[in-house]
Design an enzyme around this catalytic site. Structure first.
Site, mmCIF file in Angstrom:
data_model
loop_
_atom_site.group_PDB
_atom_site.id
_atom_site.type_symbol
_atom_site.label_atom_id
_atom_site.label_comp_id
_atom_site.label_asym_id
_atom_site.label_seq_id
_atom_site.Cartn_x
_atom_site.Cartn_y
_atom_site.Cartn_z
ATOM 1 N N GLY A 1 0.838 -1.182 0.000
ATOM 2 C CA GLY A 1 0.000 0.000 0.000
ATOM 3 C C GLY A 1 0.878 1.239 0.000
ATOM 4 N N ILE A 2 0.360 2.333 0.545
ATOM 5 C CA ILE A 2 1.067 3.614 0.533
ATOM 6 C C ILE A 2 1.393 4.033 1.955
ATOM 7 C CG2 ILE A 2 -1.043 4.975 0.623
ATOM 8 C CD1 ILE A 2 0.290 6.971 -1.256
ATOM 9 N N GLY A 3 2.471 4.815 2.121
ATOM 10 C CA GLY A 3 2.781 5.375 3.424
ATOM 11 C C GLY A 3 4.117 4.935 3.975
ATOM 12 N N GLY A 4 4.326 5.249 5.261
ATOM 13 C CA GLY A 4 5.602 5.013 5.899
ATOM 14 C C GLY A 4 5.970 3.556 6.038
ATOM 15 N N ILE A 5 4.986 2.689 6.326
ATOM 16 C CA ILE A 5 5.290 1.275 6.528
ATOM 17 C C ILE A 5 5.747 0.606 5.233
ATOM 18 C CG2 ILE A 5 4.334 -0.971 7.200
ATOM 19 C CD1 ILE A 5 2.571 0.607 9.217
ATOM 20 N N GLU A 46 -2.121 -3.261 -6.751
ATOM 21 C CA GLU A 46 -3.052 -2.293 -7.334
ATOM 22 C C GLU A 46 -2.334 -0.975 -7.577
ATOM 23 O OE1 GLU A 46 -6.223 -1.988 -4.513
ATOM 24 O OE2 GLU A 46 -5.098 -0.676 -3.164
ATOM 25 N N ILE A 86 -6.877 1.693 10.236
ATOM 26 C CA ILE A 86 -7.049 2.734 11.244
ATOM 27 C C ILE A 86 -7.138 2.123 12.633
ATOM 28 C CG2 ILE A 86 -8.565 4.585 12.066
ATOM 29 C CD1 ILE A 86 -9.437 4.977 9.139
ATOM 30 N N GLY A 108 -8.729 -1.746 -2.271
ATOM 31 C CA GLY A 108 -8.419 -3.146 -2.602
ATOM 32 C C GLY A 108 -8.006 -3.992 -1.434
#
EC number: 2.8.3.-
Length: 446
Positions: free
Chosen positions: A219-223, A244, A319, A342
């Site tokens: 996915g997106i972001g820091g992790i 995706e 979240i 997704g």
């Protein structure tokens, strides 16, 4: 007709193209970065002539001139399959509405269940020598909208890369009614996300579960960024990509020689995705690159397709999670944040893959108004939408470890989740779990 002549015959100004739009119309916009820019500006200028025009998009990343022009909502309404930051702002003003979906079903929903859009408008790469324009940075579901539309209007943007693909990533001039040559706005770029120390700890928990030949979805972001950093520095090799969203972490892993696709069960050697969003370097990397392939989302996110790829690893964020293993990734109470996207597709598909693993990640706490709150809760906050059902959830990850939900009874789930919660909240979570009859005297805390 000669391709260049056909192009010239269909070339008009944006003001002329949007004259086909009438009051009461539904308009589909291209996905993400393929949304219209100059065309939406021209539509905004027609505000006083039009009423009850419904605009439908997914992850709208360009300015929404039309919605901004109409603070009353009498003329234009935004309906979106996935909230962007702009959509959240419009939502708070009563000008935007969410359309629930599982991302893999977007083309099917568009073809079979939605009110058909009379007009489709999108930004595309310049036409190639064969008469094709590329949707490659946002190939998710555009062709499904085009099949239903009476008018197809394209806005050429020279900054949009020409991305090669596997299906429905381009459109031919013969399928187009009007072409507009826009001002070529630069593509939105996402600044590199610097992983926090917590992100790095979460990534470290995951990296130990990876091995040579895994096929990775991020996915997106820091992790994800932290995972990409660790993979690039690791001894892992022959990793594959099927995702995706194509993000910068994949470039980092590719440049480190970790991604070859050698062991992929399908689409061998190809990095497969449905849309791209990141740095300018990313857009340049995917431009005319035969090592990547853009597909419609009913292929990339189809759990059946994903399950055919052995050793699949899905890494996404959420979240909050409750002690039953229910995952929320789209709302805080009734306040809408993003969308299902997704996540459900990849959770289901990865688990069905041979040796597949699905990780849902989050820091154990968050801070608001100087108050620290646990993301692992006895029950989800009132009104919170469940993204991942407890029966679907595989592994939950925080900086304190990994909790595997599969095959676990309610008391085993509670124990596993409390063990990866922040230590400051464990006693209270045990108390709540006991009151909920999902805690036994034999339960153990690390």
């Amino acid at each position: 007709m000669h391709l260049k002549s056909e192009y010239q015959n269909k070339l008009v100004l944006a003001e002329e193209a949007v004259q086909v739009i009438e009051s009461g119309d539904w308009i589909d916009y291209g996905f993400g970065l393929t949304g219209p820019y100059e065309l939406d500006k021209a539509l905004a200028r027609r505000k006083d002539e039009l009423f009850n025009v419904n605009i439908r998009n997914t992850l709208g990343l360009w300015p929404h001139f039309s919605i901004d022009s109409d603070p009353t909502g009498e003329h234009f309404t935004l309906n979106t399959w996935h909230f962007s930051s702009a959509a959240r702002e419009f939502y708070s003003k009563g000008l935007a509405y969410y359309i629930p979906m599982k991302f893999n079903e977007l083309p099917m929903l568009t073809r079979n269940d939605c009110i058909p859009a009379r007009v489709f408008m999108a930004s595309v790469s310049p036409m190639d020598n064969h008469g094709f324009f590329s949707f490659g940075v946002g190939a998710a579901g555009n062709m499904a909208s085009i099949e239903n539309a009476e008018y197809v209007i394209l806005e050429v943007n020279e900054n949009i890369p020409r991305v090669l693909g596997g299906n429905q990533e381009n459109i031919h001039i013969s399928q187009v009614n009007f072409v507009v040559e826009g001002p070529n706005p630069e593509l939105l770029t996402l600044p590199a996300t610097e992983p926090s120390e917590t992100d790095k700890k979460i990534a470290q928990n995951i990296i130990h579960k990876l091995y040579d030949g895994c096929c990775i979805q991020l996915g997106i972001g820091g992790i994800p960024s932290a995972v990409g950093n660790l993979v690039a520095q690791s001894d892992l090799k022959d990793l594959g990509v099927h995702t995706e969203m194509y993000v910068d972490a994949y470039i980092k892993m590719t440049k480190a020689g970790k991604i070859t696709g050698l062991r992929k069960s399908i689409d061998k050697y190809k990095q497969v995705f449905s849309f791209a969003l990141g740095s300018q370097e990313l857009y340049e990397f995917i431009d005319d690159n035969p090592g990547v392939a853009a597909y419609s989302v009913d292929y990339t996110n189809n759990p059946y397709i994903i399950s055919q790829i052995d050793d699949f690893v899905s890494i996404n964020a959420c979240i909050e999670v409750d002690l039953f293993g229910q995952v929320s990734s789209e709302t805080v109470g009734t306040r809408h944040i993003s969308g299902t996207g997704g996540q459900v597709d990849f959770v289901e598909g990865a688990y069905r893959s041979k040796n597949g693993q699905s990780f849902i990640c989050m820091p154990s706490t968050y801070k608001t108004s100087n108050q620290v709150t646990s993301r692992i809760k006895p029950i989800l906050a009132h009104g919170t939408v469940v993204t991942g059902t407890r029966s679907a959830t595989h592994m939950i990850v925080t900086e304190y470890g990994i909790a595997n939900m599969k095959g676990k009874s309610t008391w085993e789930r509670a124990e596993a989740l409390i063990n990866i919660s922040h230590p400051s909240f464990r006693d209270e979570l045990i108390k709540e779990a006991s009151a909920m009859k999902i805690w036994r005297k034999s339960n153990k805390i690390k």
